[in-house]
Design an enzyme around this catalytic site. Sequence first.
Site, PDB file in Angstrom:
ATOM      1  CE  LYS A  42      10.544 -67.062  -1.877  1.00  0.00           C
ATOM      2  NZ  LYS A  42      10.398 -67.893  -0.690  1.00  0.00           N
ATOM      3  CG  ASP A 101       0.545 -53.195  -1.683  1.00  0.00           C
ATOM      4  OD1 ASP A 101      -0.271 -52.283  -1.524  1.00  0.00           O
ATOM      5  OD2 ASP A 101       0.770 -54.045  -0.803  1.00  0.00           O
TER       6      ASP A 101
HETATM    7  C1  PRP Z   1       5.301 -58.652  -3.092  1.00  0.00           C
HETATM    8  C2  PRP Z   1       4.829 -58.742  -4.525  1.00  0.00           C
HETATM    9  C3  PRP Z   1       5.488 -57.558  -5.172  1.00  0.00           C
HETATM   10  C4  PRP Z   1       5.600 -56.549  -4.060  1.00  0.00           C
HETATM   11  C5  PRP Z   1       4.588 -55.462  -4.259  1.00  0.00           C
HETATM   12  O1  PRP Z   1       6.561 -59.216  -3.026  1.00  0.00           O
HETATM   13  O2  PRP Z   1       5.219 -59.951  -5.119  1.00  0.00           O
HETATM   14  O3  PRP Z   1       6.774 -57.882  -5.656  1.00  0.00           O
HETATM   15  O4  PRP Z   1       5.347 -57.259  -2.833  1.00  0.00           O
HETATM   16  O5  PRP Z   1       4.586 -54.589  -3.168  1.00  0.00           O
HETATM   17  P1  PRP Z   1       4.994 -53.067  -3.258  1.00  0.00           P
HETATM   18  O6  PRP Z   1       4.318 -52.449  -4.435  1.00  0.00           O
HETATM   19  O7  PRP Z   1       4.448 -52.521  -1.942  1.00  0.00           O
HETATM   20  O8  PRP Z   1       6.474 -52.982  -3.312  1.00  0.00           O
HETATM   21  P2  PRP Z   1       7.278 -59.620  -1.665  1.00  0.00           P
HETATM   22  O9  PRP Z   1       8.318 -58.591  -1.307  1.00  0.00           O
HETATM   23  O10 PRP Z   1       6.244 -59.911  -0.603  1.00  0.00           O
HETATM   24  O11 PRP Z   1       8.063 -60.944  -2.052  1.00  0.00           O
HETATM   25  P3  PRP Z   1       7.518 -62.271  -2.798  1.00  0.00           P
HETATM   26  O12 PRP Z   1       7.250 -61.878  -4.240  1.00  0.00           O
HETATM   27  O13 PRP Z   1       8.656 -63.210  -2.688  1.00  0.00           O
HETATM   28  O14 PRP Z   1       6.266 -62.727  -2.089  1.00  0.00           O
END
Ligand code: PRP
Length: 177
Positions: A42, A101
């Site tokens: 999201k 990230d």
């Molecule tokens: C967050 C963000 C990315 C991911 C990046 O999503 O939106 O998709 O983390 O992190 P990474 O590089 O460590 O994998 P999240 O899983 O928190 O879900 P969301 O998008 O629904 O907030």
Amino acid sequence: MMNDIEKILITEEELKEGVARLGKQIAEEYADKNPVFIGILKGVVVYFADMIRATPIPCEIDFMVVSAYGKGTSFGTLLMKKDVSVDIRGRHVVILEDILDTGRTLSHVIDHLKAKEPASLKICTLLNKPTRREVDIEADYIGFTIPNEFVVGYGLDYAERYRNLPFVGVLKPEIYS
Ligand code: PRP
């Protein structure tokens, strides 16, 4: 909500400028390619809505829903809740993501989408946090490279809150610790 924010890292104005710069670059490079923009929900929702309006070329949009089974757990624990609906075989695909990230999410997404044989596949992330990277992956287009701070707003959440803040801010440590 504002009381939970330690400082504003990227202002509304700076976000607007960053998105305009990315949109202009992608519009130039994809003008004749009818690309498919795939957003990873999201967190991407606000950035995605602004990006496609900053990229005035023929295109299609689609979304994936991917979530981690708790961050910091072993590699490979990602769940795809929604796949793309568009047939991307032979298409030029640009993945839009709010933050790169550790890289775990995008590395899974890339593997998954590559198997569908797109003509090309690139990553356009609003935020890049290189100090946290665990997987060897880089974005092709980057809005802002940020330090290792807990950021929320402009789509990014903590425990599903703060996504509706219009800027990217640093959360006060006492909120998440
Ligand atoms: C967050 C963000 C990315 C991911 C990046 O999503 O939106 O998709 O983390 O992190 P990474 O590089 O460590 O994998 P999240 O899983 O928190 O879900 P969301 O998008 O629904 O907030």
